[in-house]
Design an enzyme around this catalytic site. Sequence first.
Site, short mmCIF file in Angstrom:
data_model
loop_
_atom_site.label_atom_id
_atom_site.label_comp_id
_atom_site.label_asym_id
_atom_site.label_seq_id
_atom_site.Cartn_x
_atom_site.Cartn_y
_atom_site.Cartn_z
N SER A 41 16.17 7.21 -14.80
CA SER A 41 16.21 8.13 -13.76
C SER A 41 15.65 7.21 -12.40
O SER A 41 14.71 6.53 -12.59
CB SER A 41 15.00 9.06 -14.17
OG SER A 41 14.62 9.92 -12.88
N TYR A 87 6.06 11.66 -17.18
CA TYR A 87 7.66 11.65 -17.74
C TYR A 87 8.30 10.66 -17.15
O TYR A 87 9.06 9.66 -17.82
CB TYR A 87 8.27 12.82 -16.97
CG TYR A 87 9.87 12.76 -16.84
CD1 TYR A 87 10.67 12.90 -18.10
CD2 TYR A 87 10.47 12.42 -15.55
CE1 TYR A 87 12.10 12.58 -18.10
CE2 TYR A 87 12.05 12.32 -15.74
CZ TYR A 87 12.61 12.44 -16.73
OH TYR A 87 13.99 12.36 -16.72
N LYS A 117 9.97 6.76 -18.89
CA LYS A 117 11.45 6.20 -18.60
C LYS A 117 11.26 4.87 -18.45
O LYS A 117 11.97 3.81 -18.85
CB LYS A 117 11.87 6.75 -17.45
CG LYS A 117 12.46 8.28 -17.62
CD LYS A 117 13.67 8.50 -18.82
CE LYS A 117 13.92 9.86 -18.96
NZ LYS A 117 14.89 9.97 -19.99
N ASN A 168 14.34 22.58 -11.03
CA ASN A 168 15.16 21.87 -9.96
C ASN A 168 15.65 22.82 -8.90
O ASN A 168 15.76 24.15 -9.13
CB ASN A 168 16.22 21.06 -10.76
CG ASN A 168 15.59 20.05 -11.67
OD1 ASN A 168 15.58 20.27 -13.06
ND2 ASN A 168 14.87 19.01 -11.09
P1 NAD Z 1 18.56 18.62 -21.58
O1 NAD Z 1 17.12 19.15 -21.66
O2 NAD Z 1 19.56 19.60 -21.06
O3 NAD Z 1 19.08 17.62 -22.76
C1 NAD Z 1 18.47 16.89 -23.46
C2 NAD Z 1 18.70 17.28 -24.96
O4 NAD Z 1 17.78 16.35 -25.96
C3 NAD Z 1 18.54 18.65 -25.39
O5 NAD Z 1 19.61 19.33 -26.05
C4 NAD Z 1 17.35 18.68 -26.14
O6 NAD Z 1 17.53 19.89 -27.23
C5 NAD Z 1 17.39 17.42 -26.80
N1 NAD Z 1 16.12 16.83 -27.50
C6 NAD Z 1 14.96 16.79 -26.74
N2 NAD Z 1 13.91 16.08 -27.43
C7 NAD Z 1 14.69 15.68 -28.82
C8 NAD Z 1 14.31 15.29 -29.92
N3 NAD Z 1 13.00 14.72 -30.22
N4 NAD Z 1 15.06 15.03 -30.96
C9 NAD Z 1 16.36 15.46 -30.75
N5 NAD Z 1 16.70 16.04 -29.69
C10 NAD Z 1 16.02 16.31 -28.64
O7 NAD Z 1 18.45 17.51 -20.32
P2 NAD Z 1 19.69 16.66 -19.40
O8 NAD Z 1 19.39 17.31 -17.94
O9 NAD Z 1 20.87 16.83 -19.98
O10 NAD Z 1 19.11 15.08 -19.52
C11 NAD Z 1 19.39 14.43 -20.51
C12 NAD Z 1 18.74 12.95 -20.01
O11 NAD Z 1 18.97 12.54 -18.90
C13 NAD Z 1 17.11 13.05 -20.56
O12 NAD Z 1 16.85 12.05 -21.04
C14 NAD Z 1 16.64 13.04 -19.13
O13 NAD Z 1 15.13 12.66 -19.01
C15 NAD Z 1 17.62 12.23 -18.26
N6 NAD Z 1 17.71 12.66 -16.93
C16 NAD Z 1 17.92 13.78 -16.46
C17 NAD Z 1 18.10 14.32 -15.12
C18 NAD Z 1 18.39 15.44 -14.65
O14 NAD Z 1 18.17 15.98 -13.63
N7 NAD Z 1 18.82 16.56 -15.51
C19 NAD Z 1 17.67 13.23 -14.14
C20 NAD Z 1 17.31 11.85 -14.52
C21 NAD Z 1 17.22 11.58 -15.89
N1 UDP Z 2 12.89 22.15 -4.33
C1 UDP Z 2 12.68 23.19 -3.32
N2 UDP Z 2 12.46 24.06 -3.99
C2 UDP Z 2 12.47 24.29 -5.52
C3 UDP Z 2 13.00 23.19 -6.05
C4 UDP Z 2 13.06 21.88 -5.51
O1 UDP Z 2 12.51 22.96 -2.25
O2 UDP Z 2 12.32 25.57 -5.81
C5 UDP Z 2 12.99 20.68 -3.28
C6 UDP Z 2 12.13 19.53 -3.95
O3 UDP Z 2 10.98 19.63 -2.83
C7 UDP Z 2 13.08 18.25 -3.34
C8 UDP Z 2 14.46 18.81 -3.63
O4 UDP Z 2 14.41 20.23 -3.74
O5 UDP Z 2 12.94 17.91 -2.00
C9 UDP Z 2 15.09 18.36 -5.12
O6 UDP Z 2 13.97 18.78 -5.97
P1 UDP Z 2 14.52 18.67 -7.74
O7 UDP Z 2 13.26 19.05 -8.40
O8 UDP Z 2 15.79 19.27 -7.83
O9 UDP Z 2 14.71 17.28 -7.89
P2 UDP Z 2 13.58 15.90 -7.76
O10 UDP Z 2 12.48 16.40 -6.96
O11 UDP Z 2 13.32 15.68 -9.01
O12 UDP Z 2 14.66 14.94 -7.15
#
Ligand code: NAD
Ligand code: UDP
Length: 333
Positions: free
Chosen positions: A122, A146, A150, A196
């Site tokens: 991330s 968190y 990572k 988010n």
């Molecule tokens: P999500 O929560 O929708 O998907 C994660 C999946 O992993 C879920 O289906 C959950 O049930 C499963 N899981 C969690 N812990 C587990 C475990 N111990 N064993 C087996 N399964 C498990 O999240 P996402 O948004 O799809 O994110 C996927 C990956 O990308 C994550 O590692 C997250 O940290 C990373 N990521 C997400 C974002 C974002 O904004 N969505 C941004 C940057 C990185």
């Molecule tokens: N944000 C906001 N209200 C919300 C959620 C997010 O104003 O209810 C803003 C937050 O401060 C940031 C942007 O939206 O500037 C994106 O936030 P998000 O949590 O989606 O992603 P991240 O902060 O992890 O990049």
Amino acid sequence: MKIFVTGGAGYIGTHTCVELLNDGYEVVVYDNFSNSSIEALRRVEQITQKSLQMIEGDIRDEVLLTSSMQGCDGVIHFAGLKAVGESVEKPLEYYDNNVHGTLCLLRAMQKNSIKTIVFSSSATVYGDPEFLPLTEKHPLRTTNPYGYTKLVIEEILRDLFKSDPTWKIMILRYFNPVGAHQSGLIGEDPQGIPNNLMPFIAQVAVGRREFLNVFGDDYQTPDGTGVRDYIHVVDLAQGHLRALEALKTPQCTAINLGTGRGYSVLEVVKAFAEASKKPINYTISPRREGDIAACYADPKNAKELLNWQAKRTLKQMCEDAWNFQSKNPEGIK
Ligand code: NAD
Ligand code: UDP
């Protein structure tokens, strides 16, 4: 090629499974459904008209994991907990699930002689940016448990590669994934109050929440609200296929997946209101603790090394997020 997808039932996982199946890969999903449902995987099959193997299991169950991945050629590792605020409250759960879980996964891979992995990192590993746009060379640091999970996993992968340079490791640093598959069958389905921005706005538009709190309007940005690099989840999913293709040769590479363009909270609110044709009520609230003013990627390496570039616009991100939200007002059951 058969790909083992941990966390494949989640938001980014389901979209990636669609792209994998459409591209002719065989897919085994391994998920404990702690933040997803089996219905999401059924919908993946409905979209693609192809079937995938589903295994319910936890990545910390090394025995089940080791036997489940037999016969696979590579791994995409999405499984993990991802809520920053929750990670501050429950750090041990986050380190255990994400870091211990990844150690189990890497050992299971070793036992099966599988050495190809794409890992979900991330942009949070860059912390408060020293310069923008963020290149992969930007110093790594973070501010919450968190983010540390990572960062620690990235370091583990780099150390593993140093110890055995036959591994093929791609670390993908995602910016802000939003939007949904154009079918409206799969999308972001947060439990409880969304953390988010885009899912929160979508729930305001559909009438599940009264108004959006805009966290701060006094940042050093053009309109004072936070700026982020939002990327369509289908573009992001396709980035994983390009990453697998690039892993023909041993390496350990970290690459940004973003568009290179930042949008403010108010720009997103406006775009979503236009896409949904719904008013998005909002109020200006205090800054959220730990938030940064602006964050966007330099996506040059993704283009050069993966031959990948994000194509979809903010308008399309909002339209697709709205399509999913309006077709699934209560989420995926
Ligand atoms: P999500 O929560 O929708 O998907 C994660 C999946 O992993 C879920 O289906 C959950 O049930 C499963 N899981 C969690 N812990 C587990 C475990 N111990 N064993 C087996 N399964 C498990 O999240 P996402 O948004 O799809 O994110 C996927 C990956 O990308 C994550 O590692 C997250 O940290 C990373 N990521 C997400 C974002 C974002 O904004 N969505 C941004 C940057 C990185
Ligand atoms: N944000 C906001 N209200 C919300 C959620 C997010 O104003 O209810 C803003 C937050 O401060 C940031 C942007 O939206 O500037 C994106 O936030 P998000 O949590 O989606 O992603 P991240 O902060 O992890 O990049």
